[in-house]
Scaffold this motif. Sequence first.
Motif: not given
Length: 687
Positions: A287, A291, A322, A325, A337
């Motif tokens: 993550n 990011h 996100l 991912e 999430k």
Amino acid sequence: MKYFFLLFTSFIFSQQTQFVDFKSVLGKIHINPTERIVLGEVQYDFVVLKTIDTIKIDAQNMTFSNLKLNGKEVNFRNTQKELQIIFPFKKGKNSLNFTYSAMPKQTLYFIGSTDKDNLQIWTQGQGKYTSHWFPSFDDVNEKVIFNLNIVFRNDYQVISNGELETRAKSMGNTIWKYRMQKPMSSYLLMLAIGKYEKQIQFSNSGIPLEMYYEPADKSKFEPTYRHSKTMFDFLEKEIGVKYPWRIYKQTPVRDFLYAGMENTSATLFSTRYVVDSIGFEDRSYTNVNAHELAHQWFGDLVTAESSKQHWLQEGFATYYALLAEKEVYGDDYFYCKLYESAQQLKFASRTDTIPILNAKASSLTFYEKGAWALFILKESIGKKNFKKAVKAYLKKHSFKSVNTEDFFAEIKKVSSFDLNNFSKVWLESSDFNTLEANALLEKNKATKLFLQVDQLRSKSLAEKNDFFVQVMQSDVYFAVKEAILNQIKNENFDAKKQLLQLALQSNILQIRQAVAVNLNKIPEDFRQEYESLLTDKSYQTQEIALFRLWNNFPEQRFKYLDLSKNWIGFNDYNLRNLWLSLALTTPNYVLNKEELIKELIEYSSLNFEATTRQNALQNLIAFNLVNDTVLQNLVNATTHHMWQFSKFGRDTIRKLLKNKEMRLSFERILPNLNESEKFQLKRLLIE
């Protein structure tokens, strides 16, 4: 001088960028790690846009000499916060040269030492100001092409922004020449020095992906950087704009202030994410990786013009991370999430009254609510229109500063969506629109079930048990089953036993870990089933299970300690730390007690990272294994650059000082401390 002061005072209330455009800089810097001094020669090339009599460069507590403007000496003023060049500037090109020295109190950090062969030097510009170690610009709207020549010892790697043009050895040192081709804000300038090796992969578009690691962590390379190329290729395609820089580097550094930092073309991240395949299950870099990579577009390519617009960086980076991912882990992961962040935002909105478009908004608001706003917007105008607008927004404002209206302008070109209402609901209000969020979450099977589970929170377990059993026996995404286990945590053991057994039988690490967390008191008839958690391939699960079994079953302690005596855990030694504490406080278990105490105390010393030290100090104090060395290490914690660790040190000392004997012990060690340690302890003693 009075005339100058009046002119300068009137000038500082308007942005310098309206008068001067700094184009590029070449900095030739030498770092002395022993004295912790930066020495440099700097050349700035700039264009005066409007007549002005003073130009400033931010520079914190530096000394300057040999200032020359276009080859001639020039008057200057050093305020210790700014270098002010005093001259009747007229429109046109200029070149400014000077030398400087700095002893940074922040932004440039020295970890370890050359004597112990564990030195690392790294920077953190965002929120700290690069102007502490390099004369630059605290205003994010001043974008410059940075080029650095860095001189350092031959046996160290030096990493900075951009491409490495050349490196050449000279008298025991290496000169590393890094070059950028495009402008960026000063807070994104970076430097990292240490004993590193690297591996290089290439993106589908041909960008070199340099991934650094310390030699001792070579075996952890793959799990640490797992999915890196996949996410890079995905983001380039999803965003629709080619990666803006010529190279991308990632470097782990010890005792980093944050999880990661998106310096232009060169991300730094915390060594807590350097993991093996077991550690990957609990502490994945994925993550953070995604990011910081997304920031290369949202933050680095286009930069929010002010802190009020911060969501344009953090909201975008959170959302696109996100999406990356989702590419790796699938739709259920993505929606779950979003569900989790929706729950956080819903709860926070009860007390948090500051909306996104406010400089004082919380991180949760900027990051998670910002991501939710983008998700709502994309679902409202359609994926194709959203992608088209984002692409146009990035291309139009590349290497510039932006605000929300700049983004909205591109949305308006592809859709008639009511942006005024959208802004009022999602950007200007502190409320979280649960109804709108849930309507989107219900499109996914897992989150639809998540919502059903949450709605049963007020029901008795007897009323919902059959439904929970059905869910636990299904193949639904594991996060939903975790939610059930969290909901029944305070229930009577016999009532929830079946659900716990089903969870253990799932053989899914995350669900089994939820069982480990669920029980503080473990019944004897569940002991063997709970003991199976000790063999799970999860350092976090093993830590929880070991402590709770040791605590619940004193007669079995030797067995548990024998089983775990060679455990190490994450790179913060979490399992070894715990084992030492338990072994030392188990009567008649160890013969070499002094040797083990010495090892545990060593983990609390300056030779280890803050997380390792804090774990050790907590255990030493909790298990009453305190001596003068432990107290000295605790006082040293109060001087650490990581605020979380220094706060832990202060708070712990305050508690210990309530004990008269401990107060006398602290007073006894006072003369043995260095000046900064003495200063901190004296403050605490007189509170």
